[in-house]
Design an enzyme around this catalytic site. Structure first.
Site, mmCIF file in Angstrom:
data_model
loop_
_atom_site.group_PDB
_atom_site.id
_atom_site.type_symbol
_atom_site.label_atom_id
_atom_site.label_comp_id
_atom_site.label_asym_id
_atom_site.label_seq_id
_atom_site.Cartn_x
_atom_site.Cartn_y
_atom_site.Cartn_z
ATOM 1 N N ASP A 33 0.814 -1.228 0.000
ATOM 2 C CA ASP A 33 0.000 0.000 0.000
ATOM 3 C C ASP A 33 0.847 1.277 0.000
ATOM 4 O O ASP A 33 0.669 2.146 0.867
ATOM 5 C CB ASP A 33 -0.909 0.023 1.249
ATOM 6 C CG ASP A 33 -1.722 -1.241 1.421
ATOM 7 O OD1 ASP A 33 -2.193 -1.788 0.411
ATOM 8 O OD2 ASP A 33 -1.890 -1.681 2.574
ATOM 9 N N GLU A 198 -11.368 0.208 -3.678
ATOM 10 C CA GLU A 198 -10.616 0.765 -2.542
ATOM 11 C C GLU A 198 -9.374 1.491 -3.050
ATOM 12 O O GLU A 198 -9.182 1.658 -4.251
ATOM 13 C CB GLU A 198 -10.221 -0.356 -1.563
ATOM 14 C CG GLU A 198 -9.325 -1.412 -2.187
ATOM 15 C CD GLU A 198 -8.992 -2.569 -1.254
ATOM 16 O OE1 GLU A 198 -9.538 -2.651 -0.144
ATOM 17 O OE2 GLU A 198 -8.159 -3.411 -1.657
HETATM 18 O O1 FUB Z 1 -3.206 -3.665 3.277
HETATM 19 C C1 FUB Z 1 -4.510 -3.846 3.773
HETATM 20 C C2 FUB Z 1 -5.511 -3.504 2.737
HETATM 21 O O2 FUB Z 1 -5.271 -4.244 1.551
HETATM 22 C C3 FUB Z 1 -5.476 -2.076 2.267
HETATM 23 O O3 FUB Z 1 -6.035 -1.164 3.160
HETATM 24 C C4 FUB Z 1 -6.186 -2.206 0.975
HETATM 25 O O4 FUB Z 1 -6.098 -1.108 0.131
HETATM 26 C C5 FUB Z 1 -5.547 -3.452 0.410
HETATM 27 O O5 FUB Z 1 -4.342 -3.171 -0.232
#
Ligand code: FUB
Length: 308
Positions: A33, A198
């Site tokens: 991320d 997301e």
């Molecule tokens: O790393 C945890 C979660 O996985 C993140 O918040 C999302 O965007 C995905 O990458």
């Protein structure tokens, strides 16, 4: 003859000066991320930290990295641990950071529900929680949340106004106050982000607002002339990666644009093929980057991930 020696010598010097970064760029630990930011001519990386033995996204702390040559990334050590946040229990997921008036603000999601903010005098922390409570939660007035309330992305516009974009399935947008640790006004819901899932990210290029995000396993983007939209879907920046989740950031550094993202290449290299552990690679991700290019009309060319 002397000329030939001189030419060969110069060539050797030039060749030995060309050093390319190897993807993934951080190999002593797992990182995911990546939010990339430039402060004082240095590029900083604010990733999440996947644990070595992870079997889920049960991350507990954050490290900050920096580079000035896009080859060597320095680990500044732990910048924040979830145990130092009184109101948080678990899941230190995708963070972001920004500078304002000489202070650095680190925004992080916890418990799939809350967004916290922590402050430091230095871009690499350590960061301290000034509020003793989240900045915003899935239950704050006006928030629309139908899954996880995660993945904050912050942005300061040319007029000095600061914003946060946040959420899964739905993008909530708020205006941050000048102090960067409070917000006011209504929560706005961003329209036009086709397939949004997301990992929202805002950047501006030639006066246009670009929101890029993860959707259908890919990194997609939309643009608008207004910060709150409506946005017009424009297409794909990065195809699916081998870590399941796809998460990125876009940043300009020393007149080049870059796409940072993660995948499970490092885990796949490290864990033997016959090991049971190999089935957990999606939770052991690593950060890579490639250069990003725009077309004449401002659209973004699809990025081809490379090992270098
Ligand atoms: O790393 C945890 C979660 O996985 C993140 O918040 C999302 O965007 C995905 O990458």
């Amino acid at each position: 003859m002397r000329k030939i020696y001189l030419f060969a010598g110069s060539l050797l010097i030039v060749v030995s000066c060309i050093v390319t970064a190897q993807n993934p760029v951080i190999t002593h630990m797992y990182t995911a991320d990546p939010s990339a930011r430039v402060f004082n001519d240095t590029l900083y990386l604010y990733p999440s930290h996947d644990r070595d033995s992870a079997r889920w996204w049960d991350m507990v702390d954050y490290h900050v990295f920096s580079t000035t040559d896009m080859v060597n990334f320095k680990d500044h050590g732990r910048a924040l641990h979830i145990d130092d946040i009184s109101w948080a229990e678990k899941y230190a997921w995708a963070p972001d950071a920004i500078e304002r008036y000489g202070k650095y603000y680190f925004y992080f999601p916890t418990d799939q529900s809350n967004i916290g903010v922590a402050i430091s005098d230095r871009p690499y922390g350590p960061f301290k929680d000034p509020l003793g409570k989240p900045l915003i939660t899935k239950d704050s007035p006006g928030v629309v949340n139908n899954r996880d309330f995660i993945d904050p992305a912050v942005f300061i516009d040319d007029n000095g106004k600061a914003y946060m974009f946040v959420g899964q399935n739905v993008v909530n947008a708020i205006e941050l106050n000048d102090d960067m640790i409070s917000w006011s006004g209504e929560v706005r819901i961003i329209e036009g982000l086709d397939h949004f899932f997301e990992a929202i990210w805002m950047h501006k290029y030639n006066g246009k607002y670009y929101l890029s995000y993860s959707g259908d396993g890919r990194i997609l983007y939309a643009w608008s002339d207004e910060i709150f939209g409506p946005y017009e879907f424009k297409g794909e920046i990065l195809g699916p990666v081998n870590s399941g989740t796809n998460h990125h950031s876009i940043v300009e550094y020393k007149e080049n644009w870059y796409l940072f993202y993660h995948n499970s290449d490092l885990a796949l290299q490290k864990i033997p093929e016959d090991s049971e552990e190999r089935k957990y690679v999606q939770w052991r991700r690593s950060v890579s980057f490639n250069q990003l290019f725009y077309n004449e009309d401002g659209t973004i060319r699809k990025v081809n991930p490379t090992k270098q």
